[in-house]
Design a protein around this motif. Structure first.
Motif, PDB file in Angstrom:
ATOM      1  N   UNK A 183    -144.408 -62.918  58.464  1.00 22.45           N
ATOM      2  CA  UNK A 183    -143.824 -63.998  59.261  1.00 22.45           C
ATOM      3  C   UNK A 183    -143.027 -64.912  58.336  1.00 22.45           C
ATOM      4  N   UNK A 184    -141.764 -65.153  58.657  1.00 20.54           N
ATOM      5  CA  UNK A 184    -140.919 -66.008  57.830  1.00 20.54           C
ATOM      6  C   UNK A 184    -141.296 -67.477  58.072  1.00 20.54           C
ATOM      7  N   UNK A 185    -141.735 -68.162  57.001  1.00 20.09           N
ATOM      8  CA  UNK A 185    -142.159 -69.555  57.138  1.00 20.09           C
ATOM      9  C   UNK A 185    -141.168 -70.534  56.512  1.00 20.09           C
ATOM     10  N   UNK A 186    -140.263 -70.027  55.683  1.00 18.33           N
ATOM     11  CA  UNK A 186    -139.242 -70.887  55.080  1.00 18.33           C
ATOM     12  C   UNK A 186    -138.056 -70.015  54.690  1.00 18.33           C
ATOM     13  N   UNK A 187    -136.916 -70.662  54.531  1.00 18.45           N
ATOM     14  CA  UNK A 187    -135.699 -69.919  54.173  1.00 18.45           C
ATOM     15  C   UNK A 187    -134.738 -70.834  53.447  1.00 18.45           C
ATOM     16  N   UNK A 188    -133.927 -70.239  52.601  1.00 16.31           N
ATOM     17  CA  UNK A 188    -132.903 -70.986  51.897  1.00 16.31           C
ATOM     18  C   UNK A 188    -131.669 -71.156  52.768  1.00 16.31           C
ATOM     19  N   UNK A 189    -130.676 -71.771  52.191  1.00 19.91           N
ATOM     20  CA  UNK A 189    -129.405 -71.967  52.881  1.00 19.91           C
ATOM     21  C   UNK A 189    -128.848 -70.612  53.314  1.00 19.91           C
ATOM     22  N   UNK A 190    -128.221 -70.585  54.471  1.00 21.80           N
ATOM     23  CA  UNK A 190    -127.614 -69.374  55.038  1.00 21.80           C
ATOM     24  C   UNK A 190    -128.629 -68.326  55.489  1.00 21.80           C
ATOM     25  N   UNK A 191    -129.902 -68.738  55.612  1.00 18.54           N
ATOM     26  CA  UNK A 191    -130.909 -67.814  56.139  1.00 18.54           C
ATOM     27  C   UNK A 191    -131.883 -68.531  57.069  1.00 18.54           C
ATOM     28  N   UNK A 192    -131.562 -69.746  57.463  1.00 14.57           N
ATOM     29  CA  UNK A 192    -132.466 -70.570  58.258  1.00 14.57           C
ATOM     30  C   UNK A 192    -132.797 -69.938  59.614  1.00 14.57           C
ATOM     31  N   UNK A 193    -131.906 -69.082  60.118  1.00 15.41           N
ATOM     32  CA  UNK A 193    -132.129 -68.484  61.431  1.00 15.41           C
ATOM     33  C   UNK A 193    -133.327 -67.535  61.456  1.00 15.41           C
ATOM     34  N   UNK A 194    -133.834 -67.164  60.274  1.00 13.16           N
ATOM     35  CA  UNK A 194    -134.982 -66.262  60.194  1.00 13.16           C
ATOM     36  C   UNK A 194    -136.316 -66.992  60.300  1.00 13.16           C
ATOM     37  N   UNK A 195    -136.321 -68.309  60.134  1.00 16.68           N
ATOM     38  CA  UNK A 195    -137.578 -69.071  60.164  1.00 16.68           C
ATOM     39  C   UNK A 195    -138.265 -68.883  61.512  1.00 16.68           C
ATOM     40  N   UNK A 196    -139.563 -68.558  61.449  1.00 12.82           N
ATOM     41  CA  UNK A 196    -140.350 -68.355  62.657  1.00 12.82           C
ATOM     42  C   UNK A 196    -140.335 -66.936  63.191  1.00 12.82           C
ATOM     43  N   UNK A 197    -139.597 -66.048  62.532  1.00 14.13           N
ATOM     44  CA  UNK A 197    -139.476 -64.671  63.005  1.00 14.13           C
ATOM     45  C   UNK A 197    -140.505 -63.757  62.331  1.00 14.13           C
ATOM     46  N   UNK A 198    -141.014 -62.794  63.096  1.00 18.06           N
ATOM     47  CA  UNK A 198    -141.778 -61.703  62.515  1.00 18.06           C
ATOM     48  C   UNK A 198    -140.801 -60.669  61.977  1.00 18.06           C
ATOM     49  N   UNK A 199    -141.103 -60.152  60.790  1.00 15.64           N
ATOM     50  CA  UNK A 199    -140.157 -59.231  60.159  1.00 15.64           C
ATOM     51  C   UNK A 199    -140.872 -58.036  59.521  1.00 15.64           C
ATOM     52  N   UNK A 200    -140.103 -56.993  59.331  1.00 14.28           N
ATOM     53  CA  UNK A 200    -140.483 -55.875  58.471  1.00 14.28           C
ATOM     54  C   UNK A 200    -139.535 -55.901  57.293  1.00 14.28           C
TER      55      UNK A 200
END
Length: 332
Positions: free
Chosen positions: A73-90
């Motif tokens: 689960x994405x809990x933080x992201x840098x600049x230009x990747x904020x849209x991933x916060x809160x997403x489940x990922x592989x």
């Protein structure tokens, strides 16, 4: 955070395993274009085993955290990747940086797939290597206009997905396994053409069934003399695609006259290279298709055990001893 640490490479697999340590590290922080993932689970693959022995194509600066694949689960992201916060990922990553066998993991946004809400996170931990490899291999068979294929390591997960995808394309599959009990299991599951490598009549049976079905593509995950036996029974034009080396041996007994006069080739399949050659947006479409197969239950990775980071050595020993039994997952 807790992390599995590889201090040094060792060709001796037992010594390599015993060298693994579980220790505390600072939680990494994502830079521009990176995401911080709270790991749900990480898978163990043959590539991981080869990596800790120093026998894989990927070499990292050590000490480092192993692990190429996982989910979370994405809990933080840098600049230009904020849209991933809160997403489940592989995720699947092979850069010279820490891997997935840890509690928190930082990687480039290009290395993750955003998951559908219904996608099981245990299955997602094994999603980015084997299903996509099988998809890429079947693409090759289609381009070769193959009506039949040969594959070894047929008790494994890639082979399982190859069979399902081949059935959709009406491509017959000749399965080769190392253990008699695996052959019996596949036959019980409905596999029609299963050969046991150590039987007395293996080469005779392989020749006869190949003469009948005329496979023009073979998928080799083993290497050694078995590669030559498979290559030599195919009629040209034909291609043998090497995507693994479970035996740790070089290709052997290849009929060189077939290479010269019968339009037969040997090539390799690398998942990263395959992905990079896809047209923009195609990988995402394939991901959606494959996720739908997992969500519906049509596809499923066999998981034989889930272990904690602290039990990584015991878990890997079990996996090495019975890869056909399914994946071992590491869970923080």
């Amino acid at each position: 955070m807790k992390s599995v640490i590889l201090p040094a490479y060792n060709k001796n697999i037992l010594r390599a395993l015993l060298s693994l340590q579980v220790s505390e590290k600072e939680i990494p922080q994502p830079a521009d274009g990176e995401v911080l993932v709270k790991m749900h689970a990480a898978s163990c693959n043959p590539s991981d085993i080869a990596f800790i022995q120093g026998g894989y194509n990927i070499v990292k600066t050590l000490p480092a955290v192993p692990g190429f694949e996982g989910s979370g689960h994405v809990i933080e992201a840098g600049k230009n990747a904020k849209e991933f916060i809160g997403k489940n990922i592989s995720c699947f990553v092979q850069e010279d940086a820490d891997g997935t066998w840890c509690e928190f993991f930082v990687t480039k946004k290009e290395n993750v797939i955003v998951l559908e809400d219904a996608m099981d996170l245990d299955q997602a931990a094994c999603f980015m290597v084997n299903p996509f490899t099988a998809f890429g291999l079947i693409e090759i068979a289609e381009k070769n206009k193959s009506r039949a294929i040969i594959q070894n390591a047929s008790g494994g997960q890639v082979a399982q997905f190859v069979r399902k995808l081949a059935a959709e394309k009406n491509i017959a599959v000749i399965d080769i396994v190392r253990k008699k009990e695996t052959a019996e299991l596949l036959k019980a599951q409905g596999c029609r053409h299963v050969l046991y490598e150590n039987s007395e009549d293996f080469e005779k049976d392989l020749f006869e069934i190949s003469s009948k079905l005329k496979p023009s593509t073979a998928f080799d995950a083993v290497g050694g003399e078995l590669s030559g036996k498979i290559f030599n029974v195919m009629k040209g034009p034909a291609a043998m695609v090497v995507y693994g080396s479970l035996s740790g041996k070089k290709l052997a007994e290849i009929g060189f006259m077939d290479l010269i006069f019968k339009e037969k080739i040997i090539t390799g399949f690398n998942l990263i290279s395959w992905k990079e050659k896809l047209e923009p947006g195609v990988f995402e479409l394939i991901s959606k298709l494959l996720q739908e197969k997992f969500i519906s239950g049509e596809f499923r990775t066999q998981i034989q055990e889930i272990i904690s980071l602290e039990n990584v050595v015991q878990g890997l020993k079990k996996y090495i001893g019975n890869m056909s039994g399914g994946k071992v997952l590491l869970k923080p």
